[in-house]
Design a protein around this motif. Sequence first.
Motif: not given
Length: 289
Positions: A247-250, A265-268, A273-279
Amino acid sequence: MSLTLVQAWKQARQRLEAAGLAGPVIDARLLVEAAADATRVDIVTDPQRPLTPDQEQRLADYLQRREQREPVSQILGRKGFWKLMLAVNDQVLTPRPDTETVVEYVLRDFPQHAPWTVLDLGVGSGAILLSVLAERPAARGLGVDISEEALAVARDNAASLGLAPRSVFLRGDWTTGLADGNFDLVVANPPYVATDVIETLEPEVRRYEPRLALDGGPDGLDAYRRLAPEILRVLKPGGRFAVEIGYDQKVAVEALFREAGAEGVHTLPDLAQRDRVVTGLKKPLETSG
């Protein structure tokens, strides 16, 4: 006198509550259903159905294991993920709803009937790869894991779900030995817990889940440092990736992929509603005007 289904559920719930476990109502129901060969509908429509002595003993064994903080998924040997029921054991991470964010992204952005290829790095039980293949009948996938025990679980799941003809599972160290530019999509749920944080996790995780799938090194980012350039290498031009993060690695993980040359590059966020997936994606080939 034998316990009835409703009595068994009530007593199981009380026992798990007394042990201070989170979610005792759901855990109790799942354990009763499995022990008594019953369904949720049975508990509602036939609550006075008695358990056999063997079923009562099985339930007692299940509850004792749960009191010792063994996850319900490992007690029962199965876990629901996306629309699938997967076999799991202590050699693989228990699939979590947070990880379904990866599947949601893939299904949104990849066409249903196109013959595209997906690589799942650190495939574990096969949760991500098999969920995608089940929804995209023309897709084919490769799952890689360093653990032969985990691969055995994934292969069994693929076979039981009828997905073995479209999936291959190989033992390997991430992308080592894989050719350049072979995949339309790469997904991964790598280990991302900092080493010194593991001992602070819930007992269900630190005692029963494979440390190999948890330990992300001193800052939790070891896997991403290696994966960012390698994922870009094995993707086709224009191919996409989706990797789960803590959750804190975006900021850190997005930076690693941008440094490797990824675009978009962005984060879903996950459902909480915690940062979870970098795409992102690999730069497409230049086209002439």
